[in-house]
Enzyme design. Structure first.
Site, PDB file in Angstrom:
ATOM      1  N   GLY A 206       0.894  -1.299  -0.091  1.00 61.99           N
ATOM      2  CA  GLY A 206       0.114   0.149  -0.022  1.00 61.99           C
ATOM      3  C   GLY A 206       0.808   1.385  -0.004  1.00 61.99           C
ATOM      4  N   GLY A 207       0.540   2.018   0.757  1.00 62.11           N
ATOM      5  CA  GLY A 207       1.129   3.306   1.223  1.00 62.11           C
ATOM      6  C   GLY A 207       2.828   3.337   1.124  1.00 62.11           C
ATOM      7  N   GLY A 441      17.736  11.272 -34.222  1.00 59.35           N
ATOM      8  CA  GLY A 441      17.066  12.028 -32.772  1.00 59.35           C
ATOM      9  C   GLY A 441      17.968  11.554 -31.878  1.00 59.35           C
ATOM     10  CB  ALA A 442      19.241   8.047 -31.051  1.00 60.89           C
TER      11      ALA A 442
HETATM   12  C1  HXC Z   1      -1.923  -3.193  11.067  1.00 62.20           C
HETATM   13  C2  HXC Z   1      -0.927  -5.032  10.344  1.00 62.20           C
HETATM   14  C3  HXC Z   1      -0.878  -4.579   8.893  1.00 62.20           C
HETATM   15  C4  HXC Z   1      -1.646  -3.188   8.887  1.00 62.20           C
HETATM   16  C5  HXC Z   1       0.028  -6.288   9.026  1.00 62.20           C
HETATM   17  N1  HXC Z   1      -0.267  -6.338  10.389  1.00 62.20           N
HETATM   18  N2  HXC Z   1      -0.272  -5.518   8.108  1.00 62.20           N
HETATM   19  N3  HXC Z   1      -1.238  -4.338  11.452  1.00 62.20           N
HETATM   20  N4  HXC Z   1      -1.957  -2.570   9.825  1.00 62.20           N
HETATM   21  N5  HXC Z   1      -1.690  -2.683   7.596  1.00 62.20           N
HETATM   22  C6  HXC Z   1      -0.236  -7.036  11.351  1.00 62.20           C
HETATM   23  C7  HXC Z   1      -0.919  -8.503  11.485  1.00 62.20           C
HETATM   24  O1  HXC Z   1      -1.951  -8.153  11.977  1.00 62.20           O
HETATM   25  C8  HXC Z   1      -0.101  -9.289  12.113  1.00 62.20           C
HETATM   26  O2  HXC Z   1      -0.271  -8.977  13.514  1.00 62.20           O
HETATM   27  C9  HXC Z   1       1.456  -9.048  11.871  1.00 62.20           C
HETATM   28  O3  HXC Z   1       1.269  -7.516  11.543  1.00 62.20           O
HETATM   29  C10 HXC Z   1       2.204  -9.613  10.775  1.00 62.20           C
HETATM   30  O4  HXC Z   1       1.231  -9.751   9.822  1.00 62.20           O
HETATM   31  P1  HXC Z   1       0.708 -11.317   9.170  1.00 62.20           P
HETATM   32  O5  HXC Z   1      -0.174 -11.115   8.036  1.00 62.20           O
HETATM   33  O6  HXC Z   1       0.935 -12.219  10.089  1.00 62.20           O
HETATM   34  O7  HXC Z   1       2.442 -11.400   8.331  1.00 62.20           O
HETATM   35  P2  HXC Z   1       2.556 -11.975   6.783  1.00 62.20           P
HETATM   36  O8  HXC Z   1       1.837 -13.442   6.792  1.00 62.20           O
HETATM   37  O9  HXC Z   1       3.926 -12.147   6.582  1.00 62.20           O
HETATM   38  O10 HXC Z   1       1.974 -11.160   5.891  1.00 62.20           O
HETATM   39  C11 HXC Z   1       2.626  -9.750   5.714  1.00 62.20           C
HETATM   40  C12 HXC Z   1       1.670  -8.896   4.869  1.00 62.20           C
HETATM   41  C13 HXC Z   1       0.071  -8.910   5.366  1.00 62.20           C
HETATM   42  C14 HXC Z   1       1.391  -9.245   3.465  1.00 62.20           C
HETATM   43  C15 HXC Z   1       1.935  -7.297   4.861  1.00 62.20           C
HETATM   44  O11 HXC Z   1       0.235  -8.640   6.981  1.00 62.20           O
HETATM   45  C16 HXC Z   1      -0.809  -8.027   4.749  1.00 62.20           C
HETATM   46  O12 HXC Z   1      -1.238  -8.321   3.570  1.00 62.20           O
HETATM   47  N6  HXC Z   1      -1.200  -7.063   5.327  1.00 62.20           N
HETATM   48  C17 HXC Z   1      -1.925  -6.007   5.020  1.00 62.20           C
HETATM   49  C18 HXC Z   1      -1.460  -5.196   3.834  1.00 62.20           C
HETATM   50  C19 HXC Z   1      -2.294  -3.792   3.538  1.00 62.20           C
HETATM   51  O13 HXC Z   1      -3.419  -4.122   2.666  1.00 62.20           O
HETATM   52  N7  HXC Z   1      -2.045  -2.696   3.916  1.00 62.20           N
HETATM   53  C20 HXC Z   1      -3.070  -1.564   4.174  1.00 62.20           C
HETATM   54  C21 HXC Z   1      -2.446  -0.919   2.358  1.00 62.20           C
HETATM   55  S1  HXC Z   1      -3.638   0.295   2.142  1.00 62.20           S
HETATM   56  P3  HXC Z   1      -0.121 -10.035  14.694  1.00 62.20           P
HETATM   57  O14 HXC Z   1      -0.575  -9.270  15.724  1.00 62.20           O
HETATM   58  O15 HXC Z   1      -0.999 -11.215  14.280  1.00 62.20           O
HETATM   59  O16 HXC Z   1       1.265 -10.442  14.875  1.00 62.20           O
HETATM   60  C22 HXC Z   1      -2.396   1.726   2.398  1.00 62.20           C
HETATM   61  C23 HXC Z   1      -2.858   3.001   2.088  1.00 62.20           C
HETATM   62  C24 HXC Z   1      -2.153   3.969   1.883  1.00 62.20           C
HETATM   63  O17 HXC Z   1      -1.309   1.429   2.859  1.00 62.20           O
HETATM   64  C25 HXC Z   1      -2.226   4.770   0.628  1.00 62.20           C
HETATM   65  C26 HXC Z   1      -1.275   5.616   0.443  1.00 62.20           C
HETATM   66  C27 HXC Z   1      -0.945   5.940  -0.901  1.00 62.20           C
END
Ligand code: HXC
Length: 551
Positions: A206-207, A441-442
């Site tokens: 994401g961000g 041009g290159a």
């Molecule tokens: C809060 C998060 C988190 C998030 C992960 N965690 N992403 N907590 N906010 N965005 C936490 C999980 O809950 C988990 O907590 C711990 O981090 C580890 O994550 P896992 O999923 O167990 O790890 P893994 O299997 O390695 O997967 C990693 C991951 C996945 C691929 C990054 O966690 C994931 O898909 N996260 C969400 C990604 C996402 O969609 N983010 C938001 C994007 S939108 P615990 O307590 O269980 O250890 C965005 C908007 C901004 O960013 C745009 C600006 C331009």
């Protein structure tokens, strides 16, 4: 000396007492709890610090099991030993908004920030800690990154971010989005003022993926680092595509296809080692010169191998990296985007101790023709070098822009214009070396004198013209060739005439478009002398808010 001020205990007692008591009743004699002795405070502080520094066992083990290092281990590899100064170690989230994260408020809030040195030169750093909330970015986490960014800008030092993050912290809602905005704005304000380096060492979802895109250099590690705006689950839900994290945004994708990753590595240690190597070649900021090494006396250094590396035949391929290795000190250079847009090479190196940016056509890929991706790659590099006072050496061996509907429909005009714009705008010392051919041009775009090169050197074997002889004769003598019975003989005569009159480098040199025709063996010394001659170059850009470069 006697103090007229009330003593500290009285003030505290008064502050704690209810107002009515203060007015009506005699003052209660209320002593605060005795302050623990300093030794005990010190012990408490040390215990808290070591708890923060150690992290949670299971989280550390999980990182290691994934082949990843913890945030602090990474900083240990990146910075000179013992040089790290941490800021905001005790920072925690306020838990005042959004969903509670299991009621948890760990210290650091998932990012270790501060400053240290690399080869004795100061840098500011932040390292996201996946072990805490998946390195996700919330208010407190971002505030720490702001501090590192603001101090880097204020002190004129490079900024290095070690990214390992799940993106915006979901529990903090719009606060997390706002926090990202603050980071992006700072990246843009610092752009062209301090070098910004982003190292992706885990998910960058994401961000989190926009920092790498806004920085000057992005490093990635194969298999453990991934970058994408929307992850595989969202992709599947929206488009129905089934794709793994690595297939969607792994190092290979960004190094070969998207061009977001500048450098990729098999492991974190070699990745961080190369970050150090890069930093050692960069100035701290746009006002400081790049760090020079002692001069090597390259101004009298013959390189006979150059003439062997580059074949006489204009269409025979050779590896331009071998030419670069002959020209630079110790044959050592750092190539950017090694696996993307391979028809052009961009590298940082030193010539006679001075850091230079080298742009070169690569004849082993697409015969060195420029296409959209190559133009974008070289344009961004030229702009980086120009922003940070790094002289440009452009090695030309180019048959032209790549023809075809793919390129035209994909916007080669717009992308080629980026490279043109970048060179036209650049005020650093600029040396063009035409090795074998430069067409159309290159030729103009590859830093010709007409767009502002300070010095143009050409080898005697050169072909410099609007187009190749055959194509030129077919266009300008179409009627004559159609009218004659012996068109083959006429064509061959016309081709010879075209080559003799228009194509050789002395024609360009007579017109001042090439400053000197040099022996290939003298190329290193000619470039080194040119750099020495141009060292004092000053050229102020025109007054304006900013240009409107084609994006
Ligand atoms: C809060 C998060 C988190 C998030 C992960 N965690 N992403 N907590 N906010 N965005 C936490 C999980 O809950 C988990 O907590 C711990 O981090 C580890 O994550 P896992 O999923 O167990 O790890 P893994 O299997 O390695 O997967 C990693 C991951 C996945 C691929 C990054 O966690 C994931 O898909 N996260 C969400 C990604 C996402 O969609 N983010 C938001 C994007 S939108 P615990 O307590 O269980 O250890 C965005 C908007 C901004 O960013 C745009 C600006 C331009």
């Amino acid at each position: 000396m006697t103090s007229v001020l009330p003593d500290k205990d009285t003030v505290i007692a008064e502050a704690r007492a209810p107002a009515a008591v203060l007015v009506d009743a005699p003052r209660p004699v209320q002593r605060p709890a005795q302050q623990p002795p300093m030794r005990q405070l010190r012990e408490q502080r040390e215990a808290l610090q070591s708890q923060i520094l150690a992290g949670r066992n299971e989280a550390v083990e999980r990182q290691h099991a994934l082949g990843k290092r913890t945030a602090r281990e990474r900083l240990g590899h990146l910075l000179d030993e013992g040089s790290f100064i941490e800021i905001d170690m005790y920072r925690r989230n306020r838990a005042a908004h959004g969903l509670k994260v299991n009621g948890s408020r760990p210290h650091t809030d998932g990012v270790v920030a501060g400053s240290g040195t690399i080869e004795g030169r100061r840098v500011f750093v932040y390292a996201q800690d996946f072990a805490i909330f998946g390195g996700s970015l919330g208010e407190a986490h971002a505030a720490k990154i702001y501090k590192a960014m603001d101090l880097a800008l204020a002190t004129g030092c490079p900024l290095i971010g070690l990214n390992d993050s799940g993106g915006a912290r979901i529990q903090e809602g719009v606060v997390a989005l706002d926090a990202y905005g603050g980071i992006f704005r700072r990246h843009v304000q610092a752009s062209g003022v301090i070098p910004q380096i982003c190292v992706v060492l885990g998910p960058c979802a994401g961000g989190a993926a926009y920092s790498p895109a806004l920085c000057d250099f992005t490093f990635m590690v194969r298999q453990t680092a991934q970058m994408y705006l929307t992850g595989p689950d969202v992709v599947a839900a929206v488009t129905g595509e089934q794709v793994t994290h690595e297939e969607l945004g792994g190092a290979a994708v960004h190094a070969q296809r998207s061009g977001v990753a500048t450098f990729v590595y098999d492991d974190e240690e070699s990745c961080l080692q190369d970050v150090r190597y890069l930093v050692a070649m960069l100035p701290g900021n746009n006002l400081d010169p790049p760090p020079a090494a002692p001069a090597r006396g390259a101004t009298a250094d013959e390189r006979p191998r150059l003439a062997e590396i580059v074949p006489h035949e204009p269409n025979k391929a050779y590896d331009m990296r071998c030419v670069v290795a002959e020209l630079v000190d110790d044959g050592e250079f750092l190539e950017l985007h090694e696996d993307w847009a391979k028809n052009v090479i961009c590298a940082l190196a030193r010539i006679d101790g001075e850091v230079v940016g080298i742009v070169g056509n690569q004849p082993i890929v697409l015969a060195g023709a420029l296409d959209s991706a190559a133009s974008q790659k070289a344009a961004r590099f030229v702009r980086f070098c120009d922003a940070f006072g790094i002289p440009l050496v452009t090695l030309v061996d180019v048959p032209g822009f790549l023809p075809g509907t793919d390129q035209e429909f994909g916007g080669i005009i717009r992308h080629g214009a980026k490279l043109l714009y970048a060179y036209c705008e650049a005020t650093v010392p600029r040396i063009q070396v035409i090795l074998r051919k430069a067409y159309g041009g290159a030729y103009i775009v590859m830093d010709s004198r007409s767009i502002g090169a300070d010095l143009s050197l050409a080898w005697p074997t050169n072909e410099i013209a609007v187009m190749g002889a055959e194509a030129a004769v077919n266009v300008i003598f179409r009627k004559e060739l159609a009218a004659t019975a012996d068109s083959a003989r006429l064509r061959s005569e016309l081709v010879c005439e075209y080559m003799e009159k228009l194509v050789h480098p002395y024609y360009s040199a007579e017109l001042g478009l090439v400053d000197d025709v040099i022996d290939p063996v003298d190329t290193r010394s000619a470039v080194a002398s040119g750099l020495a001659m141009l060292r004092g170059k000053r050229k102020a850009p025109p007054q304006r808010k900013h240009g409107n470069m084609p994006l």
